[in-house]
Design a protein around this motif. Structure first.
Motif, PDB file in Angstrom:
ATOM      1  N   LEU A  52      16.133  -2.306  45.098  1.00  0.00           N
ATOM      2  CA  LEU A  52      16.222  -1.617  46.419  1.00  0.00           C
ATOM      3  C   LEU A  52      16.232  -2.819  47.729  1.00  0.00           C
ATOM      4  O   LEU A  52      17.245  -2.753  48.409  1.00  0.00           O
ATOM      5  N   LEU A  53      15.514  -3.697  47.191  1.00  0.00           N
ATOM      6  CA  LEU A  53      15.371  -4.793  48.337  1.00  0.00           C
ATOM      7  C   LEU A  53      16.328  -5.835  48.120  1.00  0.00           C
ATOM      8  O   LEU A  53      16.535  -6.781  49.016  1.00  0.00           O
ATOM      9  N   LEU A 135       8.065  -8.634  42.735  1.00  0.00           N
ATOM     10  CA  LEU A 135       8.454  -8.917  44.266  1.00  0.00           C
ATOM     11  C   LEU A 135       8.987 -10.478  44.523  1.00  0.00           C
ATOM     12  O   LEU A 135       9.570 -10.522  45.327  1.00  0.00           O
ATOM     13  N   LEU A 136       8.013 -11.500  43.613  1.00  0.00           N
ATOM     14  CA  LEU A 136       8.395 -12.585  43.920  1.00  0.00           C
ATOM     15  C   LEU A 136       9.984 -12.935  43.480  1.00  0.00           C
ATOM     16  O   LEU A 136      10.474 -13.963  43.936  1.00  0.00           O
ATOM     17  N   THR A 238      24.055  -0.082  51.402  1.00  0.00           N
ATOM     18  CA  THR A 238      23.571  -0.468  49.685  1.00  0.00           C
ATOM     19  C   THR A 238      22.112  -0.105  49.506  1.00  0.00           C
ATOM     20  O   THR A 238      21.694   0.357  48.485  1.00  0.00           O
ATOM     21  N   SER A 239      21.476  -0.134  50.591  1.00  0.00           N
ATOM     22  CA  SER A 239      19.881   0.370  50.407  1.00  0.00           C
ATOM     23  C   SER A 239      20.042   1.855  49.984  1.00  0.00           C
ATOM     24  O   SER A 239      18.995   2.382  49.349  1.00  0.00           O
ATOM     25  N   ILE A 241      22.136   3.477  48.656  1.00  0.00           N
ATOM     26  CA  ILE A 241      22.581   3.517  47.374  1.00  0.00           C
ATOM     27  C   ILE A 241      21.627   3.504  46.378  1.00  0.00           C
ATOM     28  O   ILE A 241      21.209   4.331  45.454  1.00  0.00           O
ATOM     29  N   GLN A 242      20.783   2.313  46.491  1.00  0.00           N
ATOM     30  CA  GLN A 242      19.975   2.130  45.601  1.00  0.00           C
ATOM     31  C   GLN A 242      18.586   2.860  45.767  1.00  0.00           C
ATOM     32  O   GLN A 242      17.854   3.206  44.974  1.00  0.00           O
ATOM     33  N   LEU A 243      18.285   3.328  47.074  1.00  0.00           N
ATOM     34  CA  LEU A 243      17.493   4.429  47.377  1.00  0.00           C
ATOM     35  C   LEU A 243      17.719   5.773  46.627  1.00  0.00           C
ATOM     36  O   LEU A 243      16.676   6.435  46.158  1.00  0.00           O
ATOM     37  N   ASN A 244      18.994   6.071  46.455  1.00  0.00           N
ATOM     38  CA  ASN A 244      19.501   7.082  45.708  1.00  0.00           C
ATOM     39  C   ASN A 244      18.968   7.155  44.184  1.00  0.00           C
ATOM     40  O   ASN A 244      18.148   7.938  43.784  1.00  0.00           O
ATOM     41  N   VAL A 245      19.058   5.885  43.714  1.00  0.00           N
ATOM     42  CA  VAL A 245      18.526   5.513  42.361  1.00  0.00           C
ATOM     43  C   VAL A 245      16.731   5.808  42.325  1.00  0.00           C
ATOM     44  O   VAL A 245      16.323   6.492  41.565  1.00  0.00           O
ATOM     45  N   PHE A 246      16.405   5.264  43.368  1.00  0.00           N
ATOM     46  CA  PHE A 246      14.983   5.442  43.571  1.00  0.00           C
ATOM     47  C   PHE A 246      14.181   6.728  43.629  1.00  0.00           C
ATOM     48  O   PHE A 246      13.269   6.987  43.124  1.00  0.00           O
ATOM     49  N   VAL A 247      15.064   7.655  44.495  1.00  0.00           N
ATOM     50  CA  VAL A 247      14.443   8.875  44.590  1.00  0.00           C
ATOM     51  C   VAL A 247      14.761   9.641  43.438  1.00  0.00           C
ATOM     52  O   VAL A 247      13.853  10.295  43.219  1.00  0.00           O
TER      53      VAL A 247
END
Length: 516
Positions: A52-53, A135-136, A238-239, A241-247
């Protein structure tokens, strides 16, 4: 696409395929070592946050390429080097600060997006530790995004395409030799090392192009600030789109234990063809579209966009049909062993069926996004992404409890179709006629040809399953036979339809044979 671009696309796809082969081995080992349970759910959740990041780095690369391409045409070497180093240093500082903040607030993030992890103290503790470790990776992702952007500006695509191969090699080494000793937490560390490997593989070519690191920092540089302003809509888009996967993962976590892993396995198979072909083509086309847009050559620009979309359609539609028909053999070969049970395989198969059409529209969406970015319109993709995630969430709310994981994949497919059609209409209005009728004509012919192919490989699959008692051996034979027979049937069909892009590629092959 020109002859030179097609040649580069093929070589890029070869590198991506090698990476995907190792990815399949990696996923098979993960399924065998960890199965579908809370430990893999934790890993996938933490990886989802990282992905996502990484949208920030994607936005950086996307906006960096047109700016630096202009530098290569108009600016002196000293000026371009100064700009590149300033972007590297400023983005690295920002990334480190963001990473520290996220590590501090990791517990809050998990509480909001994976609340079920909180119910078990041991699960919660493990999820916090693994998320902080992974996160690193963001530091190396930030560096890699700029270096690969530089390489692509110089039409050097092979190192960026080989990144997945290198990182997956790291994962496989860990899974084979170190899993028993260090477990899933060690795999989180291996993931960070994998992201570092993705960055470092690009450095030799970067240096060979004449770039050297300098500690130059100027937060007020106007060109960099303008680039960062253009980044904001790209990052948001893009976030989302990734947030969609995350949701979807968040919905899956609340369905049943292991549901997020089922969803992730279905997604990995579904994106096989997309990541091999669509991403490779988009990577090659983007610098060309940016150059044509900068020259204001609208005619060639429209031709490049239309041809790229049609090539995506010609590849992705049969791939989607083939994966839908052969989903059970694919799941059997890739995942069904060790802790990954028959029940998990059946659930994954059901989810994958509803996922398959999405890959076609993912590929078209990527080309359309690049088309908008090349003309410095970063807002339209952002708006469409926002609409897409809203549609996805609404459908998830209504059907997830009835269709479970399959409902989540169906929602994603419906959302991707609506958003892609909306973007195509918007681009057509913005730049004038890009011959949308021709695009839909190619799509219709390709779907028809792919369905005929699907009937043949369905029969091949049934024959193999009846012929051989061993499910694994039957699945392997089915995939091999279906590939050759399906490819032959599909190519015969589209040859009869005389689709322009296909005939163009055939003519290039014939020319090369004649020369030899």
């Amino acid at each position: 696409m020109t002859k030179k671009m097609i040649k580069k696309s093929i070589l890029v796809m070869v590198f991506i395929i090698l990476g995907k082969v190792l990815a399949l081995v990696r996923d098979s080992l993960i399924a065998a070592k960890f199965g579908a349970n809370y430990t893999t759910d934790i890993y996938n959740f933490a990886l989802g946050i990282v992905y996502l990041l990484t949208t920030i780095s994607y936005g950086l690369t996307t906006t960096f390429i047109p700016v630096h391409t202009e530098h290569l045409q108009k600016s002196a070497k000293k000026i371009r080097d100064k700009f590149v180093n300033n972007v590297i240093n400023v983005s690295s500082i920002v990334t480190i600060v963001v990473t520290i903040i996220l590590i501090i607030f990791t517990k809050n993030i998990i509480y909001i997006f994976a609340h079920d992890f909180v119910n078990n103290p041991n699960v919660f503790k493990m999820s916090v530790e693994m998320t902080r470790i992974m996160l690193l990776s963001l530091i190396f992702v930030s560096l890699q995004s700029i270096v690969t952007g530089v390489l692509q500006c110089h039409n050097e695509f092979y190192e960026p395409a080989a990144m997945a191969f290198v990182s997956n090699a790291v994962y496989i080494i860990y899974l084979i030799f170190l899993t028993a000793r260090y477990g899933i937490k060690g795999f989180a560390v291996a993931t960070v090392i994998g992201f570092f490997a993705q960055f470092i593989i690009n450095v030799p070519k970067y240096k060979k192009l004449g770039y050297k690191y300098q500690g130059y920092i100027n937060f007020k540089d106007s060109e960099m600030l303008n680039m960062f302003k253009l980044m904001i809509p790209v990052i948001i888009s893009t976030s989302l789109i990734q947030l969609n996967v995350f949701v979807n993962r968040s919905f899956a976590i609340n369905i049943f234990s292991g549901a997020a892993t089922i969803l992730d396995c279905a997604n990995k198979i579904n994106t096989l063809a997309y990541e091999v072909f669509a991403i490779g083509i988009a990577m090659i086309v983007y610098p060309t579209m940016s150059e044509l847009a900068a020259r204001e050559d609208k005619t060639e620009y429209k031709i490049a966009v239309k041809r790229a979309i049609n090539i995506i359609v010609l590849i992705m539609v049969p791939a989607a049909v083939a994966i839908a028909v052969l989903r059970q053999p694919l799941i059997s070969i890739i995942f069904k062993r060790g802790a990954f049970t028959s029940s998990a395989a059946k659930l994954t198969s059901s989810a994958l069926l509803f996922y398959c059409p999405a890959m076609i529209f993912y590929g078209i969406r990527d080309i359309l996004n690049k088309a908008f970015y090349s003309i410095k319109d970063t807002k339209t993709p952002m708006i469409n992404s926002f609409v897409g995630i809203l549609i996805n969430i609404v459908i998830n709310i209504f059907i997830a409890k009835y269709m479970q994981v399959s409902g989540l994949t169906l929602a994603t497919t419906i959302s991707s179709i609506i958003v892609t059609i909306g973007m195509l209409i918007s681009l057509n209005k913005k730049i004038g006629n890009i011959d949308v009728r021709k695009i839909f004509n190619v799509l219709a012919k390709t779907i028809f040809a792919s369905l005929i192919m699907g009937v043949f490989i369905f029969g091949v699959n049934k024959f193999c399953m009846l012929l051989i008692a061993s499910e694994l051996k039957a699945s392997i034979l089915s995939i091999i036979m279906s590939f050759f027979i399906g490819t032959g049937v599909y190519m015969a069909c589209i040859h009869l339809f005389k689709i322009e892009e296909y005939m163009y590629m055939i003519s290039l092959v014939k020319q090369k044979i004649r020369r030899r």
